[in-house]
Design a protein around this motif. Structure first.
Motif: not given
Lengths: 272, 272
Positions: A50-77
């Motif tokens: 929500s912070v990233i969205e509110k301030f337009g910092f990019g986006k977080i991508i959630t990768v599901s599954g055992a080898g999953g996790g989260i990663k940060y994408i610096p440019i969303n729009s």
């Protein structure tokens, strides 16, 4: 055992993610770092989202599954880059940039770390989902923006040399014809620097007829690499027919009138 | 009017500061961004300070007075870089790095954005307080680490070319003798790229006898620039007497035995 407050956890997580764009972090990594349960860590991720969205910092991508996790994408729009893009475009039109011979002086911009970072992020934007293995550039001026593009994509940079250097071992060289000046030139790349069958994005600072990029593409063929994208900071409107198609540029140099001191630069449509 | 929670403010502030190292932010900037009173903004800064300290992210410097504010320094102590430095040192000793002719293959490391970032931060560390105006390197291999050093210091990068390029206007060229190979070479820098009387830090990836750095120093003299620091990633133990003194290096190449496949690399004392 350290106990951290929510604002400590969240700000530290955001800093780590932001410093390492496109890098997958398993939730366990943060659970161990902050001694939290999975539910708390998940809530923290929600908050970061929500912070990233509110301030337009990019986006977080959630990768599901055992080898999953989260990663940060610096440019969303592109929205948050608009004023930056306009400023750079305006600066590029400054007539003092005209170098005798009809060249455009840009190194004050592209060698500035802040500007290079944003240019690199913009150039990474169309290729975020292309499973890129390497960003490839040719020495010298494109290196800073190519490095920052590689940083945004979290892949290594590869620098093609204009003459083969003994210090990098056996290399593959090609000759190419510069598109606008019709001169024979060569470029070379060390054998070991690029794995076969890699997916690459080609980045350069300036493209006129496209001869250099075409040369890079030929060199990539020697490594059985797949060129999944081509991005240049500035392309020229003329010649209209380039030696390559299918590239993106941030700015288009419409006109440069050396004698009357006029530069006309436009922002590419996809950035508007 | 948007109201933000503390964890939103603090994490957004830390991201902004962290993305812009060594950049002074007036407290008003954050007060306007988050619609907070000065007392709240000051508390937020205190919290960021504690987060940065707890997680070893660097440090915040407070500049008092009317033109004051806070700025983020990415590297505060070398402690958090120790495991990184050890890993890189170990990797540099991998015998597969030996290139025929007795050269060391390093581009896989120094062209990797994450590694280049940390190397650049380490090279910036001794020069944080030197009021540096520019980081200067010579093409090509040192560019990524020099750019990241410039980023950490929040100053522009300047790239010296090995031959004068028509596309950058009038330039100053010098000849120099490469220290180890005793060859005459030249390097040049565009007149307009470096303001007179600037304070510069010279950065390169590798130094043997120091001929290239000495050449850079001579070129800097032509611009009346003051060299306030010299940093190289790797220096060689031999020759013991270099053409320059007063430089820092991260790693020292003690021995490279091409025939028996042995590389001995050491971490510089100041990093230990």
């Amino acid at each position: 055992m350290n106990v951290y407050k929510r604002y400590e956890r969240v700000s530290a997580m955001l800093k780590i993610l932001s410093d390492n764009p496109n890098t997958l972090y398993n939730l366990n990594y943060f659970m161990n770092m902050f001694n939290t349960a999975k539910s708390t860590a998940s809530e923290d991720v929600e908050i970061i989202n929500s912070v990233i969205e509110k301030f337009g910092f990019g986006k977080i991508i959630t990768v599901s599954g055992a080898g999953g996790g989260i990663k940060y994408i610096p440019i969303n729009s592109l929205y948050n880059y608009r004023s930056f893009v306009k400023e750079v475009c305006k600066s590029l039109e400054d007539k003092s940039r005209i170098i005798p011979g009809g060249f455009l002086y840009t190194t004050d911009l592209i060698y500035s770390p802040n500007i290079a970072t944003k240019i690199g992020e913009l150039l990474s934007f169309p290729f975020q989902e292309k499973s890129v293995d390497f960003v490839v550039t040719v020495e010298t001026k494109g290196i800073p923006i190519a490095l920052m593009c590689a940083r945004a994509l979290n892949v290594p940079l590869i620098i093609i040399r204009k003459d083969s250097k003994v210090t990098e071992g056996s290399s593959v060289s090609i000759n190419y014809v510069s598109g606008s000046q019709k001169q024979i030139r060569s470029m070379s790349l060390s054998r070991r620097s690029l794995k076969r069958y890699s997916k690459v994005v080609l980045i350069d600072d300036f493209m006129k007829a496209g001869g250099t990029i075409k040369g890079m593409m030929e060199l990539m063929e020697e490594f059985d690499a797949e060129v999944v994208g081509i991005g240049v900071m500035i392309s020229t409107a003329m010649p209209m027919v380039k030696l390559i198609s299918d590239y993106i540029s941030l700015f288009i140099l419409k006109e440069m009138d050396e004698y009357n001191g006029i530069i006309k630069m436009e922002i590419s449509d996809w950035l508007k």
